[in-house]
Design a protein around this motif. Structure first.
Motif, mmCIF file in Angstrom:
data_model
loop_
_atom_site.group_PDB
_atom_site.id
_atom_site.type_symbol
_atom_site.label_atom_id
_atom_site.label_comp_id
_atom_site.label_asym_id
_atom_site.label_seq_id
_atom_site.Cartn_x
_atom_site.Cartn_y
_atom_site.Cartn_z
ATOM 1 N N GLY A 48 33.286 51.533 50.611
ATOM 2 C CA GLY A 48 33.388 52.946 50.244
ATOM 3 C C GLY A 48 34.031 53.183 48.894
ATOM 4 N N MET A 49 34.484 52.146 48.210
ATOM 5 C CA MET A 49 35.150 52.379 46.918
ATOM 6 C C MET A 49 34.066 52.547 45.842
ATOM 7 S SD MET A 49 38.186 50.187 45.143
ATOM 8 C CE MET A 49 39.501 50.493 46.277
ATOM 9 N N GLU A 50 33.487 53.730 45.811
ATOM 10 C CA GLU A 50 32.315 53.957 44.971
ATOM 11 C C GLU A 50 32.628 53.862 43.479
ATOM 12 O OE1 GLU A 50 29.388 53.808 46.136
ATOM 13 O OE2 GLU A 50 30.106 53.827 48.212
ATOM 14 N N ALA A 51 33.878 54.193 43.109
ATOM 15 C CA ALA A 51 34.245 54.151 41.689
ATOM 16 C C ALA A 51 33.986 52.760 41.116
ATOM 17 C CB ALA A 51 35.717 54.504 41.529
ATOM 18 N N VAL A 52 34.209 51.750 41.932
ATOM 19 C CA VAL A 52 34.026 50.368 41.473
ATOM 20 C C VAL A 52 32.554 49.979 41.534
ATOM 21 C CG1 VAL A 52 34.594 47.991 42.000
ATOM 22 C CG2 VAL A 52 36.365 49.722 42.128
ATOM 23 N N ALA A 53 31.882 50.478 42.582
ATOM 24 C CA ALA A 53 30.475 50.101 42.784
ATOM 25 C C ALA A 53 29.622 50.464 41.575
ATOM 26 C CB ALA A 53 29.942 50.783 44.035
ATOM 27 N N SER A 54 29.948 51.575 40.924
ATOM 28 C CA SER A 54 29.109 51.988 39.802
ATOM 29 C C SER A 54 29.369 51.155 38.541
ATOM 30 C CB SER A 54 29.335 53.480 39.519
ATOM 31 O OG SER A 54 30.708 53.676 39.270
ATOM 32 N N ILE A 55 30.449 50.404 38.529
ATOM 33 C CA ILE A 55 30.763 49.598 37.327
ATOM 34 C C ILE A 55 30.318 48.135 37.504
ATOM 35 C CG2 ILE A 55 32.611 48.853 35.753
ATOM 36 C CD1 ILE A 55 34.337 51.130 37.063
ATOM 37 N N ALA A 56 30.543 47.605 38.715
ATOM 38 C CA ALA A 56 30.354 46.157 38.920
ATOM 39 C C ALA A 56 28.874 45.768 38.893
ATOM 40 C CB ALA A 56 30.976 45.759 40.249
ATOM 41 N N ASP A 57 28.614 44.557 38.400
ATOM 42 C CA ASP A 57 27.251 44.024 38.470
ATOM 43 C C ASP A 57 26.952 43.563 39.888
ATOM 44 O OD1 ASP A 57 26.488 43.844 35.512
ATOM 45 O OD2 ASP A 57 28.477 42.943 35.583
ATOM 46 N N ASP A 58 27.988 43.017 40.523
ATOM 47 C CA ASP A 58 27.832 42.546 41.900
ATOM 48 C C ASP A 58 29.049 43.014 42.674
ATOM 49 O OD1 ASP A 58 25.449 40.605 41.786
ATOM 50 O OD2 ASP A 58 26.702 40.024 40.069
ATOM 51 N N ILE A 59 28.832 43.261 43.940
ATOM 52 C CA ILE A 59 29.972 43.722 44.746
ATOM 53 C C ILE A 59 29.910 43.068 46.114
ATOM 54 C CG2 ILE A 59 28.835 45.840 45.610
ATOM 55 C CD1 ILE A 59 31.702 47.129 44.890
ATOM 56 N N PHE A 60 31.066 42.641 46.577
ATOM 57 C CA PHE A 60 31.172 42.149 47.952
ATOM 58 C C PHE A 60 32.112 43.093 48.673
ATOM 59 C CE2 PHE A 60 33.009 39.651 51.394
ATOM 60 C CZ PHE A 60 31.853 39.196 52.019
ATOM 61 N N TRP A 61 31.565 43.776 49.697
ATOM 62 C CA TRP A 61 32.365 44.782 50.410
ATOM 63 C C TRP A 61 33.274 44.109 51.430
ATOM 64 C CZ3 TRP A 61 32.581 49.102 48.042
ATOM 65 C CH2 TRP A 61 31.469 49.637 47.399
ATOM 66 N N LEU A 62 34.496 44.609 51.479
ATOM 67 C CA LEU A 62 35.494 44.053 52.402
ATOM 68 C C LEU A 62 35.873 45.102 53.443
ATOM 69 C CD1 LEU A 62 37.772 42.485 49.669
ATOM 70 C CD2 LEU A 62 36.474 41.208 51.373
ATOM 71 N N PRO A 63 36.306 44.637 54.614
ATOM 72 C CA PRO A 63 36.767 45.613 55.601
ATOM 73 C C PRO A 63 38.035 46.306 55.090
ATOM 74 C CG PRO A 63 37.116 43.355 56.376
ATOM 75 C CD PRO A 63 36.371 43.254 55.090
ATOM 76 N N PRO A 64 38.191 47.588 55.359
ATOM 77 C CA PRO A 64 39.391 48.271 54.864
ATOM 78 C C PRO A 64 40.656 47.755 55.557
ATOM 79 C CG PRO A 64 38.060 49.726 56.241
ATOM 80 C CD PRO A 64 37.307 48.452 56.123
ATOM 81 N N ALA A 65 41.745 47.757 54.804
ATOM 82 C CA ALA A 65 43.046 47.340 55.357
ATOM 83 C C ALA A 65 44.122 48.069 54.568
ATOM 84 C CB ALA A 65 43.215 45.828 55.189
ATOM 85 N N ILE A 66 45.292 48.235 55.164
ATOM 86 C CA ILE A 66 46.371 48.871 54.395
ATOM 87 C C ILE A 66 46.822 47.903 53.291
ATOM 88 C CG2 ILE A 66 47.118 50.339 56.306
ATOM 89 C CD1 ILE A 66 49.514 48.396 56.677
ATOM 90 N N ASP A 67 47.381 48.461 52.228
ATOM 91 C CA ASP A 67 47.683 47.623 51.052
ATOM 92 C C ASP A 67 48.453 46.336 51.379
ATOM 93 O OD1 ASP A 67 46.247 49.309 49.492
ATOM 94 O OD2 ASP A 67 47.952 50.135 48.375
ATOM 95 N N PRO A 68 49.538 46.400 52.193
ATOM 96 C CA PRO A 68 50.297 45.151 52.401
ATOM 97 C C PRO A 68 49.488 44.053 53.089
ATOM 98 C CG PRO A 68 51.587 47.052 53.110
ATOM 99 C CD PRO A 68 50.203 47.556 52.820
ATOM 100 N N PHE A 69 48.456 44.433 53.857
ATOM 101 C CA PHE A 69 47.694 43.402 54.563
ATOM 102 C C PHE A 69 46.290 43.212 53.984
ATOM 103 C CE2 PHE A 69 50.508 44.896 58.288
ATOM 104 C CZ PHE A 69 51.573 44.139 57.793
#
Ligand code: F6R
Length: 607
Positions: A549-570
């Motif tokens: 869901g981090m679309e801001a990055v999706a529009s910049i990257a040539d390739d993207i590997f989506w990760l399951p969401p997690a809180i920052d510390p984990f």
């Protein structure tokens, strides 16, 4: 570094020595060798390269042996050649010696010996020891050791045999691990750098302390100090799991260990969380822990990256100042350690020389030490005031994977335990524990899409330079991902703070310099998106590991590997698995030797 193994007993020493050396191969695999006594003759065989080479040579021409010592080498002084392989011999071939460590004054000793007419067969520092022992030998090996050892500067463990002393192995250690194992009936004995190389029949162990000498015979083991005063030493019993190490169908141990991580993270938590409370079997009093004002973390390599993540966890969850120091630097610093400082020594092997030395120095200055180790009975776990074990099982691949995620699980658990002692509410604790317990599932999700990463890795496998960028929790994670890639693929990969790039390193960027962006730190995701725009504008191919869901990055990257969401510390867990798989598949694509990369060893017991 290097592994030492010796056997004396009722069985054929040759296969046992080969078995022992294979267990110790994680300590170095530049060359290996075995020497033994047969009657009053010293016989030997050595070979450059891995133990499998020695094994093949011995299969063609086996050695008949009454007892044997063996060595697997990680080269320090002299190239990894046949000539520099251990054992080393004196001129008359009456002594064979194997050595682990570094003799810092070897050049002076070598010059002195040369002046006396000694001829050197190798370029090693080790060879001076055998010639010194021969020089001082007047019928007693112990007497010769007594004169030799005080002349040696540095750290060492050594084992030797002498043709005039059939039925005896002599060994000694200073700042390097060495232990003796024996069976209950005292019919066989082993000398080893690590008790995990013992046989199932030799569960009794005595660890040598600094400057102790042992004479090992079939029915008897005698300990002495440097003045040759006999010492009474107690043996301990070890409960080793003598399981044959198997790849269980995976092409490499590294891949197997990557795939073990849902289970190993669970094991790090197992039995430590009950009814939403944390139970750690610590030998540090709650009173002491409540009064802590500073945590100083120590480690090397991957364990240092776990330590850096630890500083963020302690700061965010416990609100306690903490700092991380690479152990090889820490040991020469003049740190301000007070009784309310806790030193946390992180080490998979528990034997890393730099971490051990830094920890000892902190202990000397009065700090309490918490070890975070995987290997039971390791030096760090024995010397720390308390140890939290990773329970990750043996990590065979030299490139560390599952130990890292177990280290951060264990540190996170300890941070939450400390936070609770210092007043974290039950509600907050439950929230974090719930999030931590989601981690194995998140790891599993990444693993189930390994083929996507393999396809991406194929696309990036031909590049020679990479940046791994991250912010906050993603910075140590990026450094760890970069280390994996350089270790097994031999490409230049730098883990770098995304916001720091513009202060100089961005000058390196061009279309041949891919940037791998670790974007899972939600707090800073807009910032890293801007940093990616900056590198994109300069032609870098961009691969993003980003939470769904981090679309801001999706529009910049040539390739993207989506990760399951997690809180920052984990968030480091899922990103780490992606980084490990990416490195693994690039190494595979480049045809690199994955489980035993060149120039490395699993346990670094030299400075
Ligand atoms: C990297 C790696 C090394 C070790 C380092 C410390 O994959 O394995 O960087 O992490 O040598 O080793 P331990 O944790 O045994 O102290």
């Amino acid at each position: 570094m290097c592994g030492i193994f010796g056997y004396i007993g009722t069985k054929d020493p040759l296969p046992i020595c080969l078995f022992g050396l294979k267990q110790l191969e994680y300590r170095g695999y530049d060359s290996s060798g075995i020497a033994g006594l047969y009657g009053k003759e010293i016989v030997s065989c050595k070979e450059a390269g891995k133990i499998s080479g020695l094994e093949k040579k011995l299969a063609l021409k086996p050695l008949a042996l009454d007892l044997a010592i063996g060595h697997t080498r990680w080269a320090t002084h002299g190239k990894p050649t046949h000539l520099n392989a251990h054992p080393h011999f004196d001129r008359a071939s009456s002594i064979a010696l194997v050595h682990n460590g570094i003799i810092e004054n070897y050049d002076l000793l070598r010059e002195e010996l040369k002046r006396d007419g000694t001829h050197f067969a190798s370029e090693t520092d080790s060879e001076v020891i055998v010639h010194l022992i021969a020089k001082y030998y007047q019928g007693s090996v112990l007497g010769a050791l007594q004169r030799t050892l005080p002349q040696l500067r540095g750290s060492f463990a050594l084992a030797l045999i002498h043709r005039d002393h059939p039925g005896q192995i002599f060994a000694t250690s200073r700042e390097c691990p060495l232990c003796v194992g024996f069976d209950d009936a005292r019919t066989e004995a082993i000398v080893s750098s690590d008790p995990n190389a013992f046989l199932a029949t030799t569960p009794n162990v005595v660890f040598l302390r600094n400057n102790e000498i042992v004479k090992v015979e079939k029915n008897q083991t005698s300990f002495f100090n440097y003045s040759l005063v006999p010492l009474v030493k107690k043996s301990e019993r070890i409960d080793s799991e003598f399981k044959a190490l198997s790849k269980e169908g995976y092409e490499h141990f590294m891949l197997k260990e990557i795939h073990e991580q849902p289970a190993t993270v669970q094991k790090a938590l197992l039995g430590r969380i009950d009814q939403a409370q944390i139970h750690l079997d610590l030998k540090l009093s709650e009173e002491k822990l409540k009064q802590l004002r500073h945590i100083w973390l120590l480690g090397c390599g991957t364990s240092a990256h776990a330590g850096w993540l630890g500083t963020l966890l302690f700061e965010d969850l416990v609100r306690i100042p903490s700092s991380m120091e690479i152990a090889s630097e820490a040991r020469y610093r003049n740190p301000i350690l007070t009784p309310d400082t806790l030193v946390v020594a992180i080490s998979q092997s528990g034997e890393t020389a730099d971490t051990l030395a830094a920890m000892r120095e902190a202990k000397r200055r009065g700090s309490s030490i918490l070890g975070i180790c995987n290997i039971k009975n390791s030096a760090i776990s024995r010397e720390a005031d308390s140890t939290l074990y990773l329970n990750a099982g043996p990590e065979v691949s030299v490139c560390s994977t599952k130990a890292f995620t177990s280290q951060i699980s264990t540190i996170a658990l300890f941070a939450l335990y400390l936070a609770k002692l210092k007043g974290m509410s039950d509600a907050q604790l439950h929230y974090y524990l719930d999030e931590l317990e989601k981690v194995p599932g998140q790891i599993q999700q990444v693993l189930s899409r390994a083929s996507e990463l393999q396809a991406i890795a194929k696309k990036y496998a031909a590049y020679e330079d990479f940046f791994f960028l991250g912010r906050r929790y993603m910075l140590p994670t990026a450094m760890e991902a970069a280390l994996k890639l350089k270790e097994i693929s031999y490409v230049n990969a730098n883990g770098y703070p995304a916001g720091e790039l513009k202060h100089g390193a961005i000058a390196l960027i061009n279309e041949r310099f891919p940037v791998i962006a670790l974007c899972s730190n939600i707090q800073t995701h807009e910032k890293i998106a801007s940093n990616l725009m900056e590198v994109k504008a300069r032609g870098a191919p961009v691969l993003a590991f980003a939470p769904q869901g981090m679309e801001a990055v999706a529009s910049i990257a040539d390739d993207i590997f989506w990760l399951p969401p997690a809180i920052d510390p984990f968030a480091p867990f899922a990103s780490t698995i992606a980084g490990q798989l990416f490195a693994y598949y690039i190494a595979l694509e480049r045809g690199c030797e994955i489980d035993q990369p060149r120039n490395l060893a699993k346990s670094v017991t030299v400075e």
